[in-house]
Design a protein around this motif. Structure first.
Motif, short mmCIF file in Angstrom:
data_model
loop_
_atom_site.label_atom_id
_atom_site.label_comp_id
_atom_site.label_asym_id
_atom_site.label_seq_id
_atom_site.Cartn_x
_atom_site.Cartn_y
_atom_site.Cartn_z
N LYS A 26 -29.61 -2.15 2.72
CA LYS A 26 -28.84 -1.59 3.83
C LYS A 26 -27.98 -2.69 4.45
N LYS A 59 -20.06 -8.85 7.54
CA LYS A 59 -20.94 -7.96 6.79
C LYS A 59 -22.35 -8.52 6.95
N ALA A 95 -18.83 0.15 9.96
CA ALA A 95 -19.33 0.92 8.82
C ALA A 95 -20.80 0.59 8.61
N ASN A 129 -23.94 1.22 5.52
CA ASN A 129 -24.31 1.72 4.20
C ASN A 129 -25.83 1.68 4.08
N GLU A 163 -25.78 5.97 1.55
CA GLU A 163 -24.44 6.57 1.65
C GLU A 163 -23.67 5.83 2.73
N ILE A 164 -22.39 5.71 2.54
CA ILE A 164 -21.58 4.92 3.48
C ILE A 164 -21.05 5.82 4.60
N LYS A 165 -21.18 5.31 5.84
CA LYS A 165 -20.62 5.99 7.01
C LYS A 165 -19.56 5.07 7.60
N VAL A 166 -18.35 5.58 7.70
CA VAL A 166 -17.24 4.78 8.22
C VAL A 166 -16.81 5.39 9.55
#
Length: 104
Positions: free
Chosen positions: A3, A15, A42, A44, A47-50
């Motif tokens: 994650k 990041k 963002a 991840n 699944e990625i959430k932006v």
């Protein structure tokens, strides 16, 4: 896949993953104190959430490890044949933090 999140702090983007150490621009905080960052661009976790611009309800919890100064960076400018030179030094002040948790 681990994650991770992309956060904004001090005009820069980082990041980060849980358990990771990083150096942020210095901000006043006591060692071993907890800091919450809600400017999450963002996340991840499978699944990625932006976000637009930030992900709603997402936060990253950081633990302050220590405050310090980086190694010296020397800035040297010279103009050839002009007898013009400039030498300056700079030490960036930072706050070292550990990423405790990422929630989305």
């Amino acid at each position: 896949m681990s994650k991770y999140a992309i956060i904004k702090h001090g005009g820069k983007q980082y990041k980060v993953s849980e358990g990771e150490y990083l150096k942020l621009d210095r901000f006043e905080a006591e060692a071993k104190s907890s800091v919450e960052i809600t400017d999450v661009l963002a996340v991840n976790d499978g699944e990625i959430k932006v976000g637009a611009p930030f992900v709603k309800g997402a936060k990253v919890v950081l633990e302050v490890v220590n405050l310090g100064k980086d190694k010296k960076v020397v800035i040297y400018k010279k103009r050839r044949r002009k007898d013009s030179k400039l030498k300056r030094g700079f030490r960036r002040q930072f706050t070292r933090v550990k990423v405790v948790s990422i929630t989305a």
